[in-house]
Write a protein that holds these residues in place. Structure first.
Motif, PDB file in Angstrom:
ATOM      1  N   GLN A 132       0.807  -1.216   0.000  1.00  0.00           N
ATOM      2  CA  GLN A 132       0.000   0.000   0.000  1.00  0.00           C
ATOM      3  C   GLN A 132       0.845   1.273   0.000  1.00  0.00           C
ATOM      4  O   GLN A 132       0.305   2.378  -0.054  1.00  0.00           O
ATOM      5  N   PHE A 133       2.182   1.118   0.035  1.00  0.00           N
ATOM      6  CA  PHE A 133       3.079   2.265   0.024  1.00  0.00           C
ATOM      7  C   PHE A 133       3.954   2.212  -1.231  1.00  0.00           C
ATOM      8  O   PHE A 133       4.600   1.191  -1.498  1.00  0.00           O
ATOM      9  N   THR A 134       3.996   3.295  -1.993  1.00  0.00           N
ATOM     10  CA  THR A 134       4.743   3.329  -3.250  1.00  0.00           C
ATOM     11  C   THR A 134       5.536   4.627  -3.379  1.00  0.00           C
ATOM     12  O   THR A 134       5.251   5.619  -2.697  1.00  0.00           O
ATOM     13  N   LEU A 135       6.514   4.586  -4.279  1.00  0.00           N
ATOM     14  CA  LEU A 135       7.315   5.759  -4.627  1.00  0.00           C
ATOM     15  C   LEU A 135       7.307   5.965  -6.129  1.00  0.00           C
ATOM     16  O   LEU A 135       7.287   4.998  -6.900  1.00  0.00           O
ATOM     17  N   ALA A 136       7.363   7.227  -6.548  1.00  0.00           N
ATOM     18  CA  ALA A 136       7.565   7.598  -7.952  1.00  0.00           C
ATOM     19  C   ALA A 136       8.809   8.468  -8.018  1.00  0.00           C
ATOM     20  O   ALA A 136       8.871   9.519  -7.373  1.00  0.00           O
ATOM     21  N   ALA A 137       9.821   8.023  -8.768  1.00  0.00           N
ATOM     22  CA  ALA A 137      11.107   8.717  -8.801  1.00  0.00           C
ATOM     23  C   ALA A 137      11.330   9.419 -10.128  1.00  0.00           C
ATOM     24  O   ALA A 137      11.024   8.881 -11.197  1.00  0.00           O
ATOM     25  N   ASP A 138      11.881  10.633 -10.055  1.00  0.00           N
ATOM     26  CA  ASP A 138      12.262  11.407 -11.232  1.00  0.00           C
ATOM     27  C   ASP A 138      13.620  12.031 -10.947  1.00  0.00           C
ATOM     28  O   ASP A 138      13.727  12.959 -10.144  1.00  0.00           O
ATOM     29  N   TYR A 139      14.660  11.505 -11.597  1.00  0.00           N
ATOM     30  CA  TYR A 139      16.022  12.000 -11.379  1.00  0.00           C
ATOM     31  C   TYR A 139      16.446  13.050 -12.419  1.00  0.00           C
ATOM     32  O   TYR A 139      17.602  13.472 -12.412  1.00  0.00           O
ATOM     33  N   HIS A 140      15.539  13.476 -13.278  1.00  0.00           N
ATOM     34  CA  HIS A 140      15.910  14.380 -14.372  1.00  0.00           C
ATOM     35  C   HIS A 140      15.071  15.647 -14.397  1.00  0.00           C
ATOM     36  O   HIS A 140      15.106  16.389 -15.374  1.00  0.00           O
ATOM     37  N   ARG A 141      14.353  15.918 -13.350  1.00  0.00           N
ATOM     38  CA  ARG A 141      13.430  17.055 -13.325  1.00  0.00           C
ATOM     39  C   ARG A 141      14.132  18.388 -13.566  1.00  0.00           C
ATOM     40  O   ARG A 141      13.577  19.299 -14.176  1.00  0.00           O
ATOM     41  N   TYR A 142      15.368  18.505 -13.097  1.00  0.00           N
ATOM     42  CA  TYR A 142      16.061  19.789 -13.165  1.00  0.00           C
ATOM     43  C   TYR A 142      17.248  19.772 -14.128  1.00  0.00           C
ATOM     44  O   TYR A 142      18.111  20.654 -14.062  1.00  0.00           O
ATOM     45  N   ASP A 143      17.324  18.794 -14.995  1.00  0.00           N
ATOM     46  CA  ASP A 143      18.513  18.614 -15.838  1.00  0.00           C
ATOM     47  C   ASP A 143      18.884  19.869 -16.612  1.00  0.00           C
ATOM     48  O   ASP A 143      20.053  20.298 -16.613  1.00  0.00           O
ATOM     49  N   GLU A 144      17.924  20.461 -17.309  1.00  0.00           N
ATOM     50  CA  GLU A 144      18.228  21.617 -18.165  1.00  0.00           C
ATOM     51  C   GLU A 144      18.711  22.806 -17.344  1.00  0.00           C
ATOM     52  O   GLU A 144      19.728  23.429 -17.673  1.00  0.00           O
ATOM     53  N   LEU A 145      18.022  23.097 -16.277  1.00  0.00           N
ATOM     54  CA  LEU A 145      18.413  24.239 -15.443  1.00  0.00           C
ATOM     55  C   LEU A 145      19.740  23.988 -14.742  1.00  0.00           C
ATOM     56  O   LEU A 145      20.585  24.886 -14.644  1.00  0.00           O
ATOM     57  N   ASN A 146      19.952  22.778 -14.256  1.00  0.00           N
ATOM     58  CA  ASN A 146      21.213  22.486 -13.582  1.00  0.00           C
ATOM     59  C   ASN A 146      22.397  22.529 -14.530  1.00  0.00           C
ATOM     60  O   ASN A 146      23.486  22.977 -14.163  1.00  0.00           O
ATOM     61  N   SER A 147      22.204  22.079 -15.759  1.00  0.00           N
ATOM     62  CA  SER A 147      23.281  22.175 -16.752  1.00  0.00           C
ATOM     63  C   SER A 147      23.636  23.628 -17.011  1.00  0.00           C
ATOM     64  O   SER A 147      24.820  23.983 -17.159  1.00  0.00           O
ATOM     65  N   ALA A 148      22.623  24.481 -17.055  1.00  0.00           N
ATOM     66  CA  ALA A 148      22.872  25.911 -17.267  1.00  0.00           C
ATOM     67  C   ALA A 148      23.597  26.519 -16.066  1.00  0.00           C
ATOM     68  O   ALA A 148      24.484  27.369 -16.231  1.00  0.00           O
ATOM     69  N   LEU A 149      23.252  26.094 -14.869  1.00  0.00           N
ATOM     70  CA  LEU A 149      23.946  26.594 -13.681  1.00  0.00           C
ATOM     71  C   LEU A 149      25.399  26.142 -13.650  1.00  0.00           C
ATOM     72  O   LEU A 149      26.295  26.922 -13.281  1.00  0.00           O
ATOM     73  N   TYR A 191      27.303  31.555   1.462  1.00  0.00           N
ATOM     74  CA  TYR A 191      27.915  30.237   1.317  1.00  0.00           C
ATOM     75  C   TYR A 191      28.762  30.228   0.043  1.00  0.00           C
ATOM     76  O   TYR A 191      28.357  30.752  -0.997  1.00  0.00           O
ATOM     77  N   ALA A 192      29.914  29.570   0.112  1.00  0.00           N
ATOM     78  CA  ALA A 192      30.766  29.455  -1.068  1.00  0.00           C
ATOM     79  C   ALA A 192      30.351  28.304  -1.969  1.00  0.00           C
ATOM     80  O   ALA A 192      30.743  28.249  -3.141  1.00  0.00           O
ATOM     81  N   TYR A 193      29.553  27.356  -1.420  1.00  0.00           N
ATOM     82  CA  TYR A 193      29.140  26.177  -2.183  1.00  0.00           C
ATOM     83  C   TYR A 193      27.651  25.925  -1.982  1.00  0.00           C
ATOM     84  O   TYR A 193      27.121  26.093  -0.883  1.00  0.00           O
ATOM     85  N   VAL A 194      27.005  25.515  -3.062  1.00  0.00           N
ATOM     86  CA  VAL A 194      25.607  25.097  -2.976  1.00  0.00           C
ATOM     87  C   VAL A 194      25.471  23.739  -3.659  1.00  0.00           C
ATOM     88  O   VAL A 194      26.230  23.400  -4.572  1.00  0.00           O
ATOM     89  N   LEU A 195      24.494  22.958  -3.208  1.00  0.00           N
ATOM     90  CA  LEU A 195      24.215  21.653  -3.796  1.00  0.00           C
ATOM     91  C   LEU A 195      22.800  21.698  -4.363  1.00  0.00           C
ATOM     92  O   LEU A 195      21.827  21.766  -3.600  1.00  0.00           O
ATOM     93  N   PRO A 196      22.670  21.680  -5.696  1.00  0.00           N
ATOM     94  CA  PRO A 196      21.336  21.801  -6.295  1.00  0.00           C
ATOM     95  C   PRO A 196      20.599  20.466  -6.345  1.00  0.00           C
ATOM     96  O   PRO A 196      21.200  19.416  -6.592  1.00  0.00           O
ATOM     97  N   GLN A 197      19.309  20.528  -6.113  1.00  0.00           N
ATOM     98  CA  GLN A 197      18.465  19.348  -6.203  1.00  0.00           C
ATOM     99  C   GLN A 197      18.440  18.840  -7.638  1.00  0.00           C
ATOM    100  O   GLN A 197      18.347  19.615  -8.591  1.00  0.00           O
ATOM    101  N   VAL A 198      18.529  17.524  -7.811  1.00  0.00           N
ATOM    102  CA  VAL A 198      18.480  16.947  -9.155  1.00  0.00           C
ATOM    103  C   VAL A 198      17.176  16.216  -9.431  1.00  0.00           C
ATOM    104  O   VAL A 198      16.818  15.990 -10.585  1.00  0.00           O
ATOM    105  N   GLY A 199      16.463  15.807  -8.366  1.00  0.00           N
ATOM    106  CA  GLY A 199      15.249  15.042  -8.620  1.00  0.00           C
ATOM    107  C   GLY A 199      14.363  14.943  -7.401  1.00  0.00           C
ATOM    108  O   GLY A 199      14.624  15.530  -6.341  1.00  0.00           O
ATOM    109  N   THR A 200      13.288  14.181  -7.562  1.00  0.00           N
ATOM    110  CA  THR A 200      12.315  13.977  -6.490  1.00  0.00           C
ATOM    111  C   THR A 200      11.957  12.502  -6.396  1.00  0.00           C
ATOM    112  O   THR A 200      11.952  11.783  -7.397  1.00  0.00           O
TER     113      THR A 200
END
Length: 396
Positions: A37-54, A237-246
């Motif tokens: 009764q418990f499930t997950l839906a994964a998306d590891y590419h949601r931010y690909d375009e924006l993260n590549s630009a960053l 902060y000198a470093y940031v870690l951007p989210q890649v997926g959900t």
């Protein structure tokens, strides 16, 4: 080489050498729930375009580069923790230890990320990683989240570095980022991916290979792309870690999961989560029995499949649970409300042990040469100790 320099002094100072092995008190155990009764839906590419630009704008910094520039000193624990099986630990510098706006929550290590191979080193460093949330002032609402990377290797200084968690926004032509405003109550590092609990949704996913370099010198309030288009501030902060997926959770049980804490189980290649709930009287948290659920990774991967069903689900008899760990069929749960650590297996049943005040998440530390450990931490202002105990003290 594992850090040992604080151990002897800390044991003597804390008196942990004379703490008796706790008597395991029998307790009521969990009830099995239908896992499907418990499930997950994964998306590891949601931010690909924006993260590549960053990345194109800012460039990346490898973990070893971040640690070469670590700028905070950690110290030895001076509090008397009074926990059996104590092995080692550290505390943060005075600024972080006394900060009434920021609170440490989740814990994971490079042993989670890579196991015991190569001494548990990730990019040349053995690391303890702690997640934090920051409020808008000491009494304000949640404003942002960060991680702290702490060197735990005798060949490196006793240093740590803070990295801000961000979410990409804007467009590919004008990429930007904003704060990640989550409680960050649990965190798990597996391979290159960092999974951060997002209370009402599931997990946010980050990639430790994609730490971005940002500009310093701005005010503590400034975040994101500035008017000149080339300067990016991140609260200094000198470093940031951007989210890649959900990783989004769903259930047919009628009651959504409240993702309080998470932990990696390397043996079964899964992440376990638990809920923080109250027996009654809470206004900010559910008043009901909590649950713990196990979700397996895709075969041979450090990622979840696009759709995943839970492989184990439990209804728990304990409340105010801030931490969970599982390893080889064994479970541990930390209750900040009762200052107890609960241990359970289907075969051995449940047992209760005395634990620290202000306890938060738990991480299992595999060791090929010495006893396996349980790492945990305290969030209380002025007493932010990160410590390890032998896991065999708290179960079999």
């Amino acid at each position: 080489m594992r850090k040992r320099m604080f151990v002897a002094a800390a044991v003597a100072a804390l008196g942990v050498g004379v703490v008796a092995v706790p008597e395991a008190l029998a307790a009521a155990g969990p009830a099995v729930l239908p896992a499907g009764q418990f499930t997950l839906a994964a998306d590891y590419h949601r931010y690909d375009e924006l993260n590549s630009a960053l990345v194109a704008k800012l460039g990346t910094a490898a973990v070893h580069t971040v640690m070469d520039n670590a700028n905070h000193d950690r110290g030895a624990i001076t509090d008397s923790l009074g926990v059996a099986g104590y092995q080692t630990g550290f505390t943060f510098d005075s600024g972080d230890n006394s900060d009434c706006a920021s609170y440490p929550q989740g814990i994971t290590t490079s042993r989670d990320a890579v196991g015991t191979a190569n001494g548990g080193n990730y990019d040349g460093h053995q690391l303890v990683l702690v997640s934090w949330y920051t409020k808008d002032g000491c009494d304000g609402a949640s404003a942002r989240s960060r991680i702290t990377l702490v060197d735990w290797d005798a060949t490196y200084p006793n240093k740590y570095r803070k990295i801000l968690l961000v979410e990409a926004t804007g467009t590919a032509a004008a990429p930007n980022f904003q704060d990640v405003k989550v409680h960050a109550g649990g965190v798990s590092w597996y391979g290159d991916y960092l999974y951060v609990a997002d209370t009402g949704h599931g997990m946010r996913v980050f990639d430790m290979r994609k730490i971005l370099k940002t500009d310093t010198g701005g005010s503590a309030e400034q975040i994101g792309r500035q008017a000149d288009g080339s300067t990016y501030y991140a609260h200094n902060y000198a470093y940031v870690l951007p989210q890649v997926g959900t990783v989004t959770a769903a259930t047919t049980s009628g009651t959504p999961l409240a993702w309080s804490s998470i932990s990696l189980d390397r043996v079964s290649r899964s992440i376990v989560m638990n809920e923080y709930t109250c027996a009654s009287g809470c206004t900010d948290y559910p008043n009901r029995a909590p649950r713990a659920v196990r979700f397996p990774f895709a075969a041979g991967a450090t990622t979840f499949a696009a759709a995943t069903s839970a492989s184990e689900a439990l209804q728990l008899p304990w409340y105010r649970l801030n931490g969970v760990a599982s390893h080889n069929g064994r479970w541990w749960f930390n209750s900040s409300g009762s200052k107890q650590l609960y241990y359970w297996t289907p075969a051995d049943g449940a047992h209760t042990y005395a634990w620290v005040s202000g306890g938060e998440s738990i991480s299992y530390w595999e060791d090929a040469d010495s006893a396996d450990l349980l790492w945990s931490l305290q969030e209380s202002v002025g007493h932010r100790n990160v410590f390890a105990v032998t896991q065999s003290t708290y179960g079999a």
